[in-house]
Design a protein around this motif. Structure first.
Motif, PDB file in Angstrom:
ATOM      1  N   ARG A  16       0.810  -1.226   0.000  1.00  0.00           N
ATOM      2  CA  ARG A  16       0.000   0.000   0.000  1.00  0.00           C
ATOM      3  C   ARG A  16       0.840   1.271   0.000  1.00  0.00           C
ATOM      4  O   ARG A  16       0.357   2.339  -0.370  1.00  0.00           O
ATOM      5  CB  ARG A  16      -0.948  -0.009   1.191  1.00  0.00           C
ATOM      6  CG  ARG A  16      -2.034  -1.033   1.063  1.00  0.00           C
ATOM      7  CD  ARG A  16      -3.024  -0.947   2.211  1.00  0.00           C
ATOM      8  NE  ARG A  16      -4.023  -1.974   2.052  1.00  0.00           N
ATOM      9  CZ  ARG A  16      -4.092  -3.093   2.778  1.00  0.00           C
ATOM     10  NH1 ARG A  16      -3.214  -3.303   3.737  1.00  0.00           N
ATOM     11  NH2 ARG A  16      -5.027  -3.984   2.555  1.00  0.00           N
ATOM     12  N   TYR A  17       2.103   1.167   0.428  1.00  0.00           N
ATOM     13  CA  TYR A  17       2.967   2.344   0.504  1.00  0.00           C
ATOM     14  C   TYR A  17       3.887   2.493  -0.714  1.00  0.00           C
ATOM     15  O   TYR A  17       4.586   3.494  -0.836  1.00  0.00           O
ATOM     16  CB  TYR A  17       3.794   2.311   1.794  1.00  0.00           C
ATOM     17  CG  TYR A  17       2.917   2.498   3.001  1.00  0.00           C
ATOM     18  CD1 TYR A  17       2.456   3.756   3.367  1.00  0.00           C
ATOM     19  CD2 TYR A  17       2.491   1.402   3.752  1.00  0.00           C
ATOM     20  CE1 TYR A  17       1.620   3.927   4.448  1.00  0.00           C
ATOM     21  CE2 TYR A  17       1.658   1.566   4.837  1.00  0.00           C
ATOM     22  CZ  TYR A  17       1.227   2.823   5.181  1.00  0.00           C
ATOM     23  OH  TYR A  17       0.387   2.988   6.259  1.00  0.00           O
ATOM     24  N   GLN A  55       3.395   5.816  -2.830  1.00  0.00           N
ATOM     25  CA  GLN A  55       3.931   7.013  -2.185  1.00  0.00           C
ATOM     26  C   GLN A  55       5.455   7.050  -2.289  1.00  0.00           C
ATOM     27  O   GLN A  55       6.047   8.105  -2.541  1.00  0.00           O
ATOM     28  CB  GLN A  55       3.514   7.050  -0.723  1.00  0.00           C
ATOM     29  CG  GLN A  55       2.031   7.225  -0.523  1.00  0.00           C
ATOM     30  CD  GLN A  55       1.646   7.097   0.941  1.00  0.00           C
ATOM     31  OE1 GLN A  55       2.414   7.458   1.828  1.00  0.00           O
ATOM     32  NE2 GLN A  55       0.459   6.584   1.198  1.00  0.00           N
ATOM     33  N   ALA A 108       6.397   7.849  -5.882  1.00  0.00           N
ATOM     34  CA  ALA A 108       6.121   9.258  -6.186  1.00  0.00           C
ATOM     35  C   ALA A 108       7.212  10.154  -5.592  1.00  0.00           C
ATOM     36  O   ALA A 108       7.649  11.111  -6.241  1.00  0.00           O
ATOM     37  CB  ALA A 108       4.753   9.654  -5.649  1.00  0.00           C
ATOM     38  N   ARG A 109       7.648   9.851  -4.396  1.00  0.00           N
ATOM     39  CA  ARG A 109       8.691  10.660  -3.752  1.00  0.00           C
ATOM     40  C   ARG A 109      10.007  10.541  -4.520  1.00  0.00           C
ATOM     41  O   ARG A 109      10.680  11.540  -4.780  1.00  0.00           O
ATOM     42  CB  ARG A 109       8.879  10.217  -2.300  1.00  0.00           C
ATOM     43  CG  ARG A 109       9.765  11.137  -1.500  1.00  0.00           C
ATOM     44  CD  ARG A 109       9.777  10.814  -0.010  1.00  0.00           C
ATOM     45  NE  ARG A 109       8.435  10.846   0.545  1.00  0.00           N
ATOM     46  CZ  ARG A 109       7.751   9.771   0.968  1.00  0.00           C
ATOM     47  NH1 ARG A 109       8.292   8.576   0.900  1.00  0.00           N
ATOM     48  NH2 ARG A 109       6.547   9.885   1.471  1.00  0.00           N
ATOM     49  N   ARG A 121       9.645  12.399  -7.827  1.00  0.00           N
ATOM     50  CA  ARG A 121       9.660  13.853  -7.614  1.00  0.00           C
ATOM     51  C   ARG A 121      11.080  14.354  -7.354  1.00  0.00           C
ATOM     52  O   ARG A 121      11.488  15.386  -7.882  1.00  0.00           O
ATOM     53  CB  ARG A 121       8.736  14.202  -6.448  1.00  0.00           C
ATOM     54  CG  ARG A 121       8.585  15.690  -6.191  1.00  0.00           C
ATOM     55  CD  ARG A 121       7.624  15.995  -5.052  1.00  0.00           C
ATOM     56  NE  ARG A 121       7.988  15.314  -3.819  1.00  0.00           N
ATOM     57  CZ  ARG A 121       7.246  14.365  -3.220  1.00  0.00           C
ATOM     58  NH1 ARG A 121       6.099  13.992  -3.734  1.00  0.00           N
ATOM     59  NH2 ARG A 121       7.644  13.797  -2.107  1.00  0.00           N
ATOM     60  N   ASP A 166      -4.006   3.572  -3.171  1.00  0.00           N
ATOM     61  CA  ASP A 166      -3.500   4.911  -2.867  1.00  0.00           C
ATOM     62  C   ASP A 166      -4.331   5.974  -3.592  1.00  0.00           C
ATOM     63  O   ASP A 166      -4.434   5.951  -4.815  1.00  0.00           O
ATOM     64  CB  ASP A 166      -2.041   5.019  -3.293  1.00  0.00           C
ATOM     65  CG  ASP A 166      -1.392   6.277  -2.768  1.00  0.00           C
ATOM     66  OD1 ASP A 166      -1.805   7.378  -3.209  1.00  0.00           O
ATOM     67  OD2 ASP A 166      -0.485   6.181  -1.938  1.00  0.00           O
ATOM     68  N   GLY A 212      -3.648   8.889  -4.254  1.00  0.00           N
ATOM     69  CA  GLY A 212      -2.830   9.794  -5.046  1.00  0.00           C
ATOM     70  C   GLY A 212      -2.606   9.332  -6.475  1.00  0.00           C
ATOM     71  O   GLY A 212      -2.056  10.063  -7.288  1.00  0.00           O
TER      72      GLY A 212
END
Length: 118
Positions: free
Chosen positions: A29-30, A33, A36-37, A40, A58, A60
């Motif tokens: 589930r993580y 994220q 994406a980090r 980015r 997620d 996002g």
């Protein structure tokens, strides 16, 4: 560890096939994220394939980021999740992306596999 190494090693596009395999659903589930980090911070393009509803929970993940590969008579059609009315209806009804796309990706007659070897 191999997944983390692949993410941090290199700067070109990264294609991952089902990165959730062998991971606990709570860890899966993580993944969005974390990806994406890294994207980015590095600008690196990350493309992944999955059959995991857990990975797609997620909020996002944008509808323009979720592409469905649909087998055709000659080749494969690629369509964004937003192109399917039934997916949009499920999302409007409060379902998360994983719950909305998984029924659309289910193989036809998968239940016939139970007859293998009979």
């Amino acid at each position: 560890m191999g997944l983390l190494w692949a993410l941090l090693d290199g700067s070109g596009p990264l294609l991952l096939e089902e990165p959730e395999l062998s991971l606990h659903p709570e860890v899966v589930r993580y993944i969005p994220q974390m990806f994406a980090r890294i994207q980015r911070d590095s600008g690196r393009q990350i493309i992944l394939s999955t059959h995991s509803a857990d990975l797609l929970t997620d909020p996002g993940i944008g509808l323009d980021e979720a592409l469905l590969f649909m087998p055709q008579h000659e080749g494969t059609a690629v369509r964004p999740a937003s192109a399917f009315d039934e997916i949009m209806d499920l999302l409007d009804g409060g379902h998360h992306l994983g719950e909305a796309v998984m029924p659309r990706t289910r193989p036809e007659r998968a239940e016939n596999l139970s007859m293998f070897g009979a």
